[in-house]
Design an enzyme around this catalytic site. Sequence first.
Site, PDB file in Angstrom:
ATOM      1  N   THR A 156       0.867  -1.182   0.000  1.00 61.45           N
ATOM      2  CA  THR A 156       0.000   0.000   0.000  1.00 61.45           C
ATOM      3  C   THR A 156       0.904   1.233   0.000  1.00 61.45           C
ATOM      4  OG1 THR A 156      -0.220  -0.203   2.406  1.00 61.45           O
ATOM      5  CG2 THR A 156      -1.983  -1.109   1.052  1.00 61.45           C
ATOM      6  N   THR A 193      -2.196  -1.139   7.792  1.00 60.85           N
ATOM      7  CA  THR A 193      -2.113  -2.551   8.123  1.00 60.85           C
ATOM      8  C   THR A 193      -0.725  -3.106   7.953  1.00 60.85           C
ATOM      9  OG1 THR A 193      -4.356  -2.928   7.418  1.00 60.85           O
ATOM     10  CG2 THR A 193      -2.960  -4.853   7.519  1.00 60.85           C
ATOM     11  N   GLU A 280       7.173   5.124   7.098  1.00 59.63           N
ATOM     12  CA  GLU A 280       6.910   6.393   6.422  1.00 59.63           C
ATOM     13  C   GLU A 280       7.821   7.491   6.934  1.00 59.63           C
ATOM     14  OE1 GLU A 280       2.342   5.697   5.018  1.00 59.63           O
ATOM     15  OE2 GLU A 280       2.774   7.260   6.460  1.00 59.63           O
ATOM     16  N   SER A 409      -6.108  10.558  -1.085  1.00 59.73           N
ATOM     17  CA  SER A 409      -6.244  10.842  -2.522  1.00 59.73           C
ATOM     18  C   SER A 409      -6.040   9.572  -3.308  1.00 59.73           C
ATOM     19  CB  SER A 409      -5.226  11.896  -2.917  1.00 59.73           C
ATOM     20  OG  SER A 409      -3.931  11.484  -2.505  1.00 59.73           O
TER      21      SER A 409
END
EC number: 2.3.1.35
Lengths: 409, 409
Positions: A156, A193, A280, A409
């Site tokens: 993802t 997740t 991230e 988005s």
Amino acid sequence: MPVNLIAPNPADLLPVPGVELGVAMAGVRKANRRDLVVLTLAEGSAVAGVFTKNRFCAAPVQVCREHLAQGSAVRALLINTGNANAGTGADGLARARRSCEALAAQLGVKPQQVLPFSTGVIMETLPVERIEAGLPAVLAARQAAGWADAAQGIMTTDTLPKAASRQVQIGGRTVTLTGISKGAGMIRPNMATMLGFVATDAVIAPALLQPLVSEAADLSFNRITIDGDTSTNDCFMLIATRQAGHAEIGSLDAPEAKILRDALVSLAQQLAQAIVRDGEGATKFITVRIDGGRNEDECRRAAYAIAHSPLVKTAFYASDPNLGRILAAVGYAGIDDLDQGLIDLYLDDVHVARQGGRHPDYREEDGQRVMKQSEIGVRVDLHRGAASATVWTCDFSHDYVSINADYRS
Amino acid sequence: MPVNLIAPNPADLLPVPGVELGVAMAGVRKANRRDLVVLTLAEGSAVAGVFTKNRFCAAPVQVCREHLAQGSAVRALLINTGNANAGTGADGLARARRSCEALAAQLGVKPQQVLPFSTGVIMETLPVERIEAGLPAVLAARQAAGWADAAQGIMTTDTLPKAASRQVQIGGRTVTLTGISKGAGMIRPNMATMLGFVATDAVIAPALLQPLVSEAADLSFNRITIDGDTSTNDCFMLIATRQAGHAEIGSLDAPEAKILRDALVSLAQQLAQAIVRDGEGATKFITVRIDGGRNEDECRRAAYAIAHSPLVKTAFYASDPNLGRILAAVGYAGIDDLDQGLIDLYLDDVHVARQGGRHPDYREEDGQRVMKQSEIGVRVDLHRGAASATVWTCDFSHDYVSINADYRS
């Protein structure tokens, strides 16, 4: 900007006899994106798993638990990205069940022989009809060499696919373990997740899979943290197709079990650490080790207090040896009778604090040198026992805020 | 960029008979900065306080506890910024004691009648000789109208001073309460403390001060969070000079005690909320309320899980109604038998989720409208009991990372 992580070479990902993997684009949330993955398992396979402890667990997690509890032989795993099917109430459960029914019908098995997994945005309706429509393509794409595609198909917010293999010798036979994982924590707004799947052809008594996967998770996926948020959908699954041809491992005390266990833990740790390295906004990979605790639980609590502290994590980002923040985090870890006067703190080989205070020989430039590295070891000795625990985490950067503050988005 | 917070008007800060406050520049860490504050208390005053639960508590916190436990009448509070005197071992304790001895000598009282407070960088040696050298100036500067200066003198990363007053009528007399506070959490690298001081001239039995300050802290300073880091130095002190001239309040059940308690709680909440409004990088003030819990403890845990989640806080920063993150945080708050199928979620007046799933009437533009406000209410109803709890927090912005990743300067 993953930290010392590269995409796996597809040639290094070894097929596991008895497992086929297919990937397709089903348009779950966006068009032209690989968002549907199926693993089919040969007859005789066994599966066990560990799931998120979040009480707001997603519908597919609830269905997985139900199906595993019913004890039917699992023949397929169905994974979609783009929608977590979490916070969706009774309707979400019905949709998760319907996706299992659809795949079961195509495979000629019972719905409870299918395990569903979802990852993506929370609190939106799962477009199960798109998943159904995508099943023929995903089944047609199946191949034993599909691991690299599957690692990409479950991504993802990950910037790189995460996959690895191990081979060990058991009873004169070569046993393979191959696994894939995807990102946890520090998740884009619409994704939240951690998923991990490991398959092996080891011949192991099905009853041993659950303790094995629980221990491996405890030593790997349960030792990482990025932002402390526990997802609604986290799963780590262990599949044994039992086709390797050696005598069945019937006890976890057997030497063969130890060989398998060590390979599994090593593989699971690599997959788990890959998630942190690709956290991230991560710019540094940090290993936090607590020694000298009375028990492992208090060591883990202290390690997590450090690994979760935004003040500690921003200091790592800045390469600022503001190491009092680490001591302060140990202090609020909930160890009620902690004696601060016993505590030592090390940054790699640099002895920063002794007996709860700054070490007289500590020089800030030594701390600074370690803080500038991309891989940093923090070690705290509580000097109150013999237990230890290790946790892996990353730093906390501007990019974390940017990524998570972006409108979906 | 504090959220709906302005500097107090000095004229609104009412002197408390029996309290004088002085401020001076002692150069503790930097020159030309007000960094030393003294409060002297008239004879007959009583003091109680609550302190950080961090096991790595600072030397002054340990000395405060010792001095209060000895039961001598407190006659002065000595506060320095620029150095927290935490993580400093036995030497730090000796230096904190020496600062008390120096002030006691100047005032002609015993060292245990002085309470020390420090805030600033951790794990560095307190320059106690500079504090000693600054004492004559700070004592000479004392005045009953010194509250505004003192509020400024205890500031570290705060962008605005925090102070307020209340007056109530008790037994036909006007009773004054005035307090000051400074920032908690989201602290610059070299600063890490919440401090709060409230003085009143109410005539109250000294034994009642401790339960009163504990309750007020529990309803104010213990209900705020910025980044979840618990400082080594946090203190909230309640001073009663007992000069208001009314009959002594001898029981917390007395109607006069309730008047005083309500004013104290209101004042403490204003001072605590001011800290959140001035949180590092804060752009929004968020009230998180949990209803329908079995007990207050589980409500607080759920509220803190929401208020600590970096994913939730970055979504607030972005005005992104990504509200599944709030449900996920409730799910990992540690309420073991939570039934997600009962949960309702509201954003101000907007009913977002019902029975654990998206409310059929919920429209994203309604959530978006509330998320854009500078003051936002989050309410979760667990529907499993009658208990409630409220916590105040702020959002999580790029500026938080910038401020905390700056090298200490």
